[in-house]
Design a protein around this motif. Structure first.
Motif, short mmCIF file in Angstrom:
data_model
loop_
_atom_site.label_atom_id
_atom_site.label_comp_id
_atom_site.label_asym_id
_atom_site.label_seq_id
_atom_site.Cartn_x
_atom_site.Cartn_y
_atom_site.Cartn_z
N GLU A 184 -0.05 8.54 -6.51
CA GLU A 184 -0.54 9.92 -6.59
C GLU A 184 0.27 10.74 -7.59
N GLN A 185 1.58 10.55 -7.58
CA GLN A 185 2.45 11.34 -8.45
C GLN A 185 2.25 11.01 -9.92
N PHE A 186 2.05 9.72 -10.23
CA PHE A 186 2.01 9.30 -11.63
C PHE A 186 0.62 8.87 -12.10
N GLY A 187 -0.38 9.05 -11.27
CA GLY A 187 -1.75 8.86 -11.71
C GLY A 187 -2.11 7.45 -12.12
N TYR A 188 -1.85 6.49 -11.25
CA TYR A 188 -2.19 5.12 -11.61
C TYR A 188 -2.82 4.38 -10.43
N ARG A 189 -3.51 3.31 -10.76
CA ARG A 189 -4.05 2.38 -9.78
C ARG A 189 -3.38 1.03 -9.98
N VAL A 190 -3.35 0.24 -8.92
CA VAL A 190 -2.85 -1.12 -9.00
C VAL A 190 -4.03 -2.08 -8.88
N VAL A 191 -4.14 -3.00 -9.82
CA VAL A 191 -5.17 -4.03 -9.80
C VAL A 191 -4.46 -5.37 -9.64
N GLU A 192 -4.96 -6.20 -8.73
CA GLU A 192 -4.30 -7.47 -8.42
C GLU A 192 -5.36 -8.52 -8.09
N PRO A 193 -4.97 -9.79 -8.00
CA PRO A 193 -5.93 -10.82 -7.59
C PRO A 193 -6.53 -10.49 -6.23
N ALA A 194 -7.78 -10.86 -6.05
CA ALA A 194 -8.50 -10.48 -4.84
C ALA A 194 -7.95 -11.14 -3.58
N ALA A 195 -7.37 -12.33 -3.71
CA ALA A 195 -6.86 -13.06 -2.55
C ALA A 195 -5.61 -13.83 -2.95
N PRO A 196 -4.74 -14.15 -1.96
CA PRO A 196 -3.50 -14.86 -2.28
C PRO A 196 -3.71 -16.17 -3.02
N ASP A 197 -4.80 -16.90 -2.69
CA ASP A 197 -5.01 -18.19 -3.34
C ASP A 197 -5.53 -18.05 -4.77
N GLU A 198 -5.73 -16.81 -5.21
CA GLU A 198 -6.15 -16.57 -6.58
C GLU A 198 -5.00 -16.07 -7.45
N ASP A 199 -3.77 -16.10 -6.92
CA ASP A 199 -2.62 -15.67 -7.70
C ASP A 199 -2.57 -16.41 -9.04
N GLY A 200 -2.22 -15.66 -10.07
CA GLY A 200 -2.17 -16.21 -11.41
C GLY A 200 -3.37 -15.81 -12.25
N PHE A 201 -4.44 -15.33 -11.57
CA PHE A 201 -5.67 -14.99 -12.28
C PHE A 201 -6.18 -13.63 -11.81
N VAL A 202 -6.57 -12.80 -12.75
CA VAL A 202 -7.16 -11.51 -12.42
C VAL A 202 -8.19 -11.19 -13.49
N THR A 203 -9.30 -10.61 -13.08
CA THR A 203 -10.39 -10.29 -14.00
C THR A 203 -10.34 -8.81 -14.36
N VAL A 204 -10.41 -8.52 -15.65
CA VAL A 204 -10.45 -7.15 -16.13
C VAL A 204 -11.70 -6.99 -16.99
N GLU A 205 -12.52 -6.02 -16.64
CA GLU A 205 -13.74 -5.78 -17.40
C GLU A 205 -13.57 -4.57 -18.30
N PHE A 206 -14.14 -4.66 -19.51
CA PHE A 206 -14.05 -3.57 -20.48
C PHE A 206 -15.45 -3.06 -20.79
#
Length: 206
Positions: A184-206
Motif C-alpha cells: 500500500e505504501q509503495f504502490g506495488y503488486r506481487v506476482v508469483e507462480p500460481a502453485a508451489p509445484d510451478e516454482d521456477g515459471f511465471v507467466t507475464v502477459e503484455f
C-alpha cells in the motif's frame, strides 16, 4: 533489438582472466566447476526500512565476467523489454540515458529483467530514474547468493514508479515482499507462480 551492454572496454578487461573464469565455471573440458555452498532461505523479521535501504551507497559489481554480460532492449509491436543478464549498471545507464532524454527524461518500457537476479550491485537509483517501467522481473530461487538483495528491491520500491508489479518466479522469494503495508505504501503488486509445484515459471502477459 538493440544491444545496450557491454562495450569494448568491458570486453577487453575480461581477456586476462578469461581462462580462469571459464575453469571456475566448469566450461573447460576435464575441469570441474568450483562448488558453491547454498545459502539458507531469508525471512524478514520486523519492519523493513525501505527508504534507508534504497539510500544505501551503490557499490558497482566488480566481476569482470558479469560486466561483459549482454544487455538488450527488445521491442516488438509497441512492447519494450530491457533484458539485462548480469550486465553492468553503469554501461546500461549510459546506453539508456540518450534514449530516455529523447522521451523527456524517462524511457517507457513494459518490463525490466532486474540484473543479476536482483543483486544490489547491479541496479542503481540512477538507472531506475531513467526508466518509466511498470514490471520488474526477478528471476532467482536465492539458493546460491540469497538474491534478490533487500537493497535492490527497496530501490525499485522507492524509485521504480508509482504503480508497479514485482514479478518473482519463486514463491519463497515473493513471500518476503508480499506484505500489505509495504504494498500500500509503495504502490506495488506481487506476482508469483500460481502453485508451489510451478516454482521456477511465471507467466507475464503484455
Amino acid at each position: 533489438m538493440e544491444v545496450l551492454a557491454p562495450d569494448r572496454g568491458l570486453l577487453e578487461a575480461l581477456i586476462p582472466v578469461w581462462e580462469t573464469k571459464c575453469a571456475e565455471a566448469g566450461l573447460i573440458p576435464g575441469v570441474d566447476p568450483q562448488e558453491r555452498r547454498p545459502v539458507p532461505g531469508i525471512e524478514h523479521f520486523g519492519a523493513v526500512d525501505v527508504p534507508a535501504l534504497a539510500a544505501a551507497p551503490f557499490l558497482r559489481d566488480g566481476s569482470a565476467t558479469n560486466r561483459t554480460s549482454i544487455g538488450l532492449l527488445f521491442s516488438f509491436e509497441g512492447t519494450r523489454i530491457v533484458l539485462t543478464g548480469d550486465a553492468d549498471d553503469r554501461r546500461l545507464a549510459a546506453s539508456l540515458r540518450p534514449r530516455a532524454e529523447a522521451e523527456g527524461g524517462r524511457l517507457r518500457i513494459d518490463a525490466l529483467k532486474v540484473a543479476h537476479h536482483g543483486s544490489a550491485h547491479n541496479i542503481s537509483n540512477e538507472l531506475l530514474g531513467l526508466l518509466d517501467c511498470g514490471r520488474y522481473l526477478i528471476s532467482t530461487n536465492g539458493k546460491i547468493h540469497g538474491h534478490p538483495d533487500d537493497i535492490a528491491v527497496a530501490r525499485i520500491l522507492q524509485h521504480g514508479g508509482e504503480a508497479k508489479d514485482l514479478v518473482f518466479n519463486y514463491r519463497e522469494r515473493a513471500a518476503n515482499w508480499d506484505l500489505d503495508a509495504l504494498k500500500e505504501q509503495f504502490g506495488y503488486r506481487v506476482v508469483e507462480p500460481a502453485a508451489p509445484d510451478e516454482d521456477g515459471f511465471v507467466t507475464v502477459e503484455f
